[in-house]
Design an enzyme around this catalytic site. Sequence first.
Site, PDB file in Angstrom:
ATOM      1  N   CYS A  72      12.746  12.552 -19.051  1.00  8.22           N
ATOM      2  CA  CYS A  72      12.054  12.354 -20.220  1.00  8.22           C
ATOM      3  C   CYS A  72      12.563  12.367 -21.405  1.00  8.22           C
ATOM      4  O   CYS A  72      12.580  11.654 -22.544  1.00  8.22           O
ATOM      5  CB  CYS A  72      10.883  13.358 -20.348  1.00  8.22           C
ATOM      6  SG  CYS A  72       9.681  13.402 -18.838  1.00  8.22           S
ATOM      7  N   GLN A  75      14.928   9.360 -22.043  1.00  5.46           N
ATOM      8  CA  GLN A  75      14.046   8.396 -22.448  1.00  5.46           C
ATOM      9  C   GLN A  75      13.598   8.383 -23.834  1.00  5.46           C
ATOM     10  O   GLN A  75      13.487   7.490 -24.651  1.00  5.46           O
ATOM     11  CB  GLN A  75      12.917   8.092 -21.491  1.00  5.46           C
ATOM     12  CG  GLN A  75      13.404   7.585 -20.076  1.00  5.46           C
ATOM     13  CD  GLN A  75      12.216   7.440 -19.093  1.00  5.46           C
ATOM     14  OE1 GLN A  75      11.031   7.761 -19.465  1.00  5.46           O
ATOM     15  NE2 GLN A  75      12.368   6.607 -17.840  1.00  5.46           N
ATOM     16  N   GLY A  98       3.219  17.444 -18.638  1.00  9.36           N
ATOM     17  CA  GLY A  98       3.366  17.600 -17.173  1.00  9.36           C
ATOM     18  C   GLY A  98       2.414  16.689 -16.142  1.00  9.36           C
ATOM     19  O   GLY A  98       1.656  16.586 -15.456  1.00  9.36           O
ATOM     20  N   ARG A  99       2.190  15.296 -17.038  1.00  7.40           N
ATOM     21  CA  ARG A  99       1.421  14.096 -16.438  1.00  7.40           C
ATOM     22  C   ARG A  99      -0.045  14.599 -16.716  1.00  7.40           C
ATOM     23  O   ARG A  99      -0.933  14.390 -15.824  1.00  7.40           O
ATOM     24  CB  ARG A  99       1.829  13.608 -15.329  1.00  7.40           C
ATOM     25  CG  ARG A  99       3.085  12.984 -14.903  1.00  7.40           C
ATOM     26  CD  ARG A  99       3.335  12.102 -13.850  1.00  7.40           C
ATOM     27  NE  ARG A  99       3.025  12.888 -12.544  1.00  7.40           N
ATOM     28  CZ  ARG A  99       4.068  13.613 -11.946  1.00  7.40           C
ATOM     29  NH1 ARG A  99       5.318  13.505 -12.485  1.00  7.40           N
ATOM     30  NH2 ARG A  99       3.766  14.111 -10.830  1.00  7.40           N
ATOM     31  N   THR A 119       7.363  16.244  -6.922  1.00  8.25           N
ATOM     32  CA  THR A 119       6.507  16.177  -7.904  1.00  8.25           C
ATOM     33  C   THR A 119       5.031  16.091  -7.725  1.00  8.25           C
ATOM     34  O   THR A 119       4.101  16.613  -8.280  1.00  8.25           O
ATOM     35  CB  THR A 119       7.035  15.454  -9.260  1.00  8.25           C
ATOM     36  OG1 THR A 119       6.249  15.628 -10.409  1.00  8.25           O
ATOM     37  CG2 THR A 119       6.985  14.093  -8.738  1.00  8.25           C
ATOM     38  N   ASP A 131      -1.210  12.145 -11.418  1.00  7.87           N
ATOM     39  CA  ASP A 131      -1.102  11.542 -12.809  1.00  7.87           C
ATOM     40  C   ASP A 131      -2.384  11.608 -13.467  1.00  7.87           C
ATOM     41  O   ASP A 131      -3.437  10.721 -13.005  1.00  7.87           O
ATOM     42  CB  ASP A 131      -0.381  10.182 -12.914  1.00  7.87           C
ATOM     43  CG  ASP A 131       0.109   9.854 -14.407  1.00  7.87           C
ATOM     44  OD1 ASP A 131      -0.529  10.687 -15.237  1.00  7.87           O
ATOM     45  OD2 ASP A 131       0.836   9.148 -14.518  1.00  7.87           O
ATOM     46  N   ARG A 133      -3.021  11.727 -16.688  1.00  6.88           N
ATOM     47  CA  ARG A 133      -2.871  11.010 -18.360  1.00  6.88           C
ATOM     48  C   ARG A 133      -3.891  10.132 -18.851  1.00  6.88           C
ATOM     49  O   ARG A 133      -4.490   9.263 -17.867  1.00  6.88           O
ATOM     50  CB  ARG A 133      -1.602  10.570 -18.694  1.00  6.88           C
ATOM     51  CG  ARG A 133      -0.595  11.628 -18.563  1.00  6.88           C
ATOM     52  CD  ARG A 133       0.998  11.112 -18.611  1.00  6.88           C
ATOM     53  NE  ARG A 133       1.447  10.240 -17.683  1.00  6.88           N
ATOM     54  CZ  ARG A 133       2.564   9.890 -17.457  1.00  6.88           C
ATOM     55  NH1 ARG A 133       3.656  10.103 -18.428  1.00  6.88           N
ATOM     56  NH2 ARG A 133       2.898   9.058 -16.501  1.00  6.88           N
TER      57      ARG A 133
END
Length: 210
Positions: A72, A75, A98-99, A119, A131, A133
Amino acid sequence: MKNPPPPYSHACSANLPTRWGVFQIHGFVDSCSSLEHVALSYGKWHVNEVVPIRVHSECLTGDALFSSRCDCGFQLELALKKIAANGKGVLLYLRQEGRGIGLLNKIHAYSLQDKGMDTVEANTHLGFDADMRDYSICQFMLGWLNVSKVSLMTNNPAKLQALTNLGIKVVERIPIDQGITAENKNYIRTKVQKLGHMFDIYSESVECQH
């Protein structure tokens, strides 16, 4: 009866000098979740111009604490560097640690990963989806910044699809392969194999950075 207030709003803007140049930082509020998000814009553009953007979810450990167990922070830095070098662009920084499971739950997930889970397995073991998000506020943030067509810096096809579903025209995907290390190589492999992420430089024999 009065109409309910809109869920999203712009709060404030200011200059943000960085080592790559002076960005503008814009604060936004999601009244439904009470989360505060920011956008960093650089340069100027016309309304129908294609603008390079990065949608980056908060990662305290990677972005601020220099963790190498994820990619992360690497990027984030590359995206800001690319935007400044291009002369214009936007980085949306969303508070979705943390997504989407939050900071303390992410640390719990780290602990499970230390014991051998990947993960995705760690998140699901804690009772969360892989995920969680939500990118809905991106439509408002980009609209406020007069951005309707984008070149999206991402390796995540779900993010590309989410923006498309919001009516944002994604003209191209720009790979953002950066930060594969000895510590996160298995994490990257899991993102490729279980979450469908596209790493153009990824292979089983990829040389790790140290």
